[in-house]
Design a protein around this motif. Structure first.
Motif, PDB file in Angstrom:
ATOM      1  N   ILE A   1      -4.747   6.610   1.724  1.00  0.00           N
ATOM      2  CA  ILE A   1      -4.285   6.420   0.346  1.00  0.00           C
ATOM      3  C   ILE A   1      -5.354   5.718  -0.498  1.00  0.00           C
ATOM      4  O   ILE A   1      -6.052   4.833  -0.013  1.00  0.00           O
TER       5      ILE A   1
ATOM      6  N   SER B   1      -5.682   0.424  -4.825  1.00  0.00           N
ATOM      7  CA  SER B   1      -6.468  -0.333  -5.809  1.00  0.00           C
ATOM      8  C   SER B   1      -7.850   0.299  -5.979  1.00  0.00           C
ATOM      9  O   SER B   1      -8.487   0.151  -7.023  1.00  0.00           O
TER      10      SER B   1
ATOM     11  N   THR C   1     -11.246  -0.589  -1.371  1.00  0.00           N
ATOM     12  CA  THR C   1     -11.798  -0.166  -0.077  1.00  0.00           C
ATOM     13  C   THR C   1     -12.778   0.992  -0.253  1.00  0.00           C
ATOM     14  O   THR C   1     -13.906   0.951   0.251  1.00  0.00           O
TER      15      THR C   1
ATOM     16  N   LYS D   1      -2.278   6.495  -5.505  1.00  0.00           N
ATOM     17  CA  LYS D   1      -1.311   5.664  -6.230  1.00  0.00           C
ATOM     18  C   LYS D   1      -2.026   5.096  -7.446  1.00  0.00           C
ATOM     19  O   LYS D   1      -2.506   3.967  -7.442  1.00  0.00           O
TER      20      LYS D   1
HETATM   21  P1  IMP Z   1      -7.054   0.064  -1.610  1.00  0.00           P
HETATM   22  O1  IMP Z   1      -6.134  -0.892  -2.316  1.00  0.00           O
HETATM   23  O2  IMP Z   1      -7.294   1.318  -2.411  1.00  0.00           O
HETATM   24  O3  IMP Z   1      -8.326  -0.632  -1.208  1.00  0.00           O
HETATM   25  O4  IMP Z   1      -6.293   0.520  -0.282  1.00  0.00           O
HETATM   26  C1  IMP Z   1      -6.505  -0.151   0.930  1.00  0.00           C
HETATM   27  C2  IMP Z   1      -5.522   0.198   2.000  1.00  0.00           C
HETATM   28  O5  IMP Z   1      -4.268  -0.370   1.667  1.00  0.00           O
HETATM   29  C3  IMP Z   1      -5.220   1.662   2.261  1.00  0.00           C
HETATM   30  O6  IMP Z   1      -6.170   2.294   3.058  1.00  0.00           O
HETATM   31  C4  IMP Z   1      -3.905   1.529   3.010  1.00  0.00           C
HETATM   32  O7  IMP Z   1      -4.140   1.270   4.387  1.00  0.00           O
HETATM   33  C5  IMP Z   1      -3.272   0.308   2.366  1.00  0.00           C
HETATM   34  N1  IMP Z   1      -2.199   0.689   1.431  1.00  0.00           N
HETATM   35  C6  IMP Z   1      -2.244   0.773   0.092  1.00  0.00           C
HETATM   36  N2  IMP Z   1      -1.056   1.152  -0.417  1.00  0.00           N
HETATM   37  C7  IMP Z   1      -0.219   1.291   0.648  1.00  0.00           C
HETATM   38  C8  IMP Z   1       1.168   1.678   0.787  1.00  0.00           C
HETATM   39  O8  IMP Z   1       1.906   1.987  -0.169  1.00  0.00           O
HETATM   40  N3  IMP Z   1       1.640   1.718   2.064  1.00  0.00           N
HETATM   41  C9  IMP Z   1       0.891   1.416   3.168  1.00  0.00           C
HETATM   42  N4  IMP Z   1      -0.412   1.062   3.079  1.00  0.00           N
HETATM   43  C10 IMP Z   1      -0.955   1.003   1.820  1.00  0.00           C
END
Ligand code: IMP
Ligand code: MG
Length: 178
Positions: free
Chosen positions: A99, A102, A105, A129
């Protein structure tokens, strides 16, 4: 386990159709390119294994692990805990993630990998998202846009639970103190 799910957002069949579509798009774009598909553990593992079986061009498979910290800065910080097992200089890279939330990552990974001089880097995520984005970033190949809710299943976890659900569902908010 099923009692913990408020509603199903995407069924197994929905996911399969999305993966078919993404596999076909990657197949089309990467003819003669021998890409390296880099999965971001652990969330990628279900999606990645479905996806690579729908990519009909030769490709290499590798994995990275990252851990995120919510630091004092608003964007948090990310650290590599498992690196690639190969050199990617001159290679076409597809980063595969569960996914894009934010964006912190993937933004970090793009920075780290571009220093290694790949020929190209694209992002493939099962979910996007957009409501939660902190860093401007888009997924080149995306399965579904999802609402601003905490979702689990098909690789996505809450405290390491629910990754093995075959569908993607909204976790009941009372289970994570919302
Ligand atoms: P970022 O916020 O784009 O860096 O996402 C980092 C990680 O947060 C993703 O790879 C997921 O493992 C986790 N993550 C973000 N949103 C969700 C969610 O709704 N459910 C489960 N894991 C999430
Ligand atoms: Mg996770």
């Amino acid at each position: 386990m099923l009692n913990d799910i408020e509603k199903i957002l995407f069924s197994e069949e929905d996911i399969q159709r999305a993966v078919d579509r993404l596999g076909a798009a990657i197949t089309e774009e990467y003819r003669d390119k021998f890409p390296v598909m880099i999965g971001v553990l652990k969330g990628c593992f279900v999606f990645m294994s479905d996806l690579v079986r729908r990519v009909q061009v030769p490709c290499q498979i590798d994995f990275m692990s990252v851990s995120s910290y919510v630091g004092t800065s608003s964007t948090g910080a990310v650290k590599i805990t498992k690196d690639l097992s190969q050199d990617i200089e001159g290679r076409h890279i597809i980063i595969v993630e569960d996914i894009l939330d934010s964006g912190v990552t993937l933004h970090y990974l793009l920075d780290v990998l571009s220093v290694r001089k790949p020929a190209s880097v694209k992002i493939c995520t099962l979910l996007d998202k957009p409501a939660r984005r902190k860093v401007e970033l888009r997924s080149d190949y995306c399965g579904f846009e999802c609402p601003d809710e905490f979702i689990v299943g098909s690789g996505l976890d809450y405290n390491e639970k629910y990754r093995n659900l075959p569908f993607i569902g909204v976790l009941r908010p009372e289970l994570y103190g919302a």
